[in-house]
Design an enzyme around this catalytic site. Structure first.
Site, mmCIF file in Angstrom:
data_model
loop_
_atom_site.group_PDB
_atom_site.id
_atom_site.type_symbol
_atom_site.label_atom_id
_atom_site.label_comp_id
_atom_site.label_asym_id
_atom_site.label_seq_id
_atom_site.Cartn_x
_atom_site.Cartn_y
_atom_site.Cartn_z
ATOM 1 C CG ASN A 61 2.472 16.021 12.110
ATOM 2 O OD1 ASN A 61 3.388 15.827 11.333
ATOM 3 N ND2 ASN A 61 2.568 16.916 13.092
ATOM 4 C CE LYS A 120 3.224 -0.857 27.070
ATOM 5 N NZ LYS A 120 3.097 -2.294 27.071
#
Ligand code: CTP
Length: 393
Positions: A207, A287
């Site tokens: 956030n 990844k």
């Protein structure tokens, strides 16, 4: 303007880092202080009195004859709320230790009856010399506040301890010298920042919490006298506050583990962190590739750290939470206060997350509410701690 109505004297001695005293003067003025500068005669060879006079708009003194009267050292000592010598040389430290009064600055120091903030700057060998170390120890034992020099490359080309401490840290020490100590005797744990919930080595859900208020709370917990301040923070761009022990963690799980290491040792816990409520159910150590048209990430709930702390709160421990809301601020915050067994909750709109300004309400267990108007986050941190600790002792 945390230093509004406060008078601060900055003493400057002969050191190549004397120019940094200009920055210190500006930093203090930015917070509202009236600043006067006292120089040693040799400091004038590094930065002249004209510079400080222009910066402060005040008279700059370096010997008795430079003042209006022969009692200026007494008047200045009475005038000041705080007195810092930055940089302080090995020579001036030695004079201060033995109570010498051979120039305006050392005489002023003798006439000043409160702790002086001393920020040494010199060559590493001079700093490490037993004589300097003994002088610093004696001055510290007398109650003066020593801001240790930083390590790094020095003007003489050598590497080591001796660089003037960061101006921000010297300013924090000056605030420490000025403010009351409602947190004396308390050990405080503060969390900050938005946790990061990784689902591959470089990607995460988080956030936009900046961690700024949490860092300011930790800084002010030190200024207001806490014996020990632990800061457990998610990664942020904020610098480590002076005299605070900081631990950086990524996820809510890591934050929980770190918090649990301190929980039994601390008297006060302030959960300011914006902890992610959910984490990805799986983590790929490689990844993730963009070889499919769609990527679905499933989430599962994280541990509610504050809720756990509320369940195991020990006798006398003070537990403070935060509530970030987009609507029904007060109602939601009161629910969280009760559910998580808190002593107080600080409620704010989500807009304050990435802003330098804070506004909100402190809601106490007994139902009383205190408004905090929009103010910079450093002032808000001071207000939050001051209000909470004048009510909860
Ligand atoms: N908190 C926590 N652990 C979590 C989530 C929140 O410790 N997993 C703490 C926060 O640090 C804050 C308080 O709980 O002090 C309230 O956080 P907030 O995000 O406002 O509320 P939540 O309890 O998560 O509820 P909701 O997201 O539904 O508003």
């Amino acid at each position: 303007m945390i230093l509004k109505d406060k008078n601060v004297i900055v003493g400057v001695t002969a050191s190549i880092s004397a120019y940094k005293a200009c920055e210190l003067v500006r930093a203090l003025q930015k917070d509202g202080a009236t600043v006067r500068v006292a120089l040693t005669p040799r400091a004038r060879e590094f930065v002249g009195e004209m510079t400080f006079k222009a910066l402060t708009g005040e008279e700059v003194l370096w010997d008795w004859r430079s003042g209006k009267t022969s009692l200026e050292h007494i008047y200045w000592a009475r005038w000041a709320d705080a007195f810092a010598i930055a940089p302080v040389s090995a020579n001036t430290l030695a004079k201060l230790r033995f109570g010498m009064a051979d120039n305006f600055l050392t005489t002023l120091a003798l006439a000043y009856d409160k702790p002086i903030v001393l920020a040494p700057a010199m060559n590493t060998k001079m700093f490490e010399n037993v004589a300097t170390q003994e002088n610093l120890k004696a001055l510290s034992e007398r109650g003066h506040i020593i801001v240790d020099p930083a390590c790094g490359e020095l003007a003489c080309g050598e590497e080591g301890a001796g660089k003037l401490a960061d101006v921000e840290d010297i300013k924090t020490a000056i605030l420490y010298a000025i403010f009351e100590k409602p947190l004396k005797g308390k050990k405080v744990l503060i969390t900050a920042g938005g946790t990061r919930e990784f689902f591959d080595p470089i990607r995460y859900i988080s956030n936009n919490s900046s961690g700024k208020l949490g860092h300011e709370l930790a800084k002010w917990a030190y200024i207001l006298g806490a014996d020990k301040v632990y800061l457990v923070s998610a990664p942020t761009c904020e610098r480590k506050p002076y005299c605070v022990e900081r631990y950086t963690v990524n996820s809510a799980d890591e934050m929980y583990q770190k918090v649990m290491e301190f929980v039994d040792d601390v008297d006060v816990i302030i959960m300011n962190a914006a902890v992610a409520d959910f984490k990805p159910t799986s983590y790929s150590s490689k990844k993730l590739k963009k070889d499919s048209q769609e990527l679905t990430i499933t989430l599962e709930p994280n541990v509610d750290i504050l809720n756990e702390l509320g369940k195991r709160k020990k006798e006398g421990q003070i537990l403070i939470g935060f509530a970030a809301e987009t609507e029904d601020l007060e109602k939601n915050a009161v629910q969280k206060l009760k559910k998580k067994n808190l002593d107080a909750i600080v409620a704010n709109k989500t807009e304050v997350f990435s802003s330098d300004v804070f506004s909100g309400k402190i809601i106490f267990k007994d139902g009383s509410i205190l408004e905090i108007p929009p103010i910079p986050k450093d002032e808000a941190a001071y207000r939050i701690l001051k209000e909470i600790f004048s009510k909860i002792r």
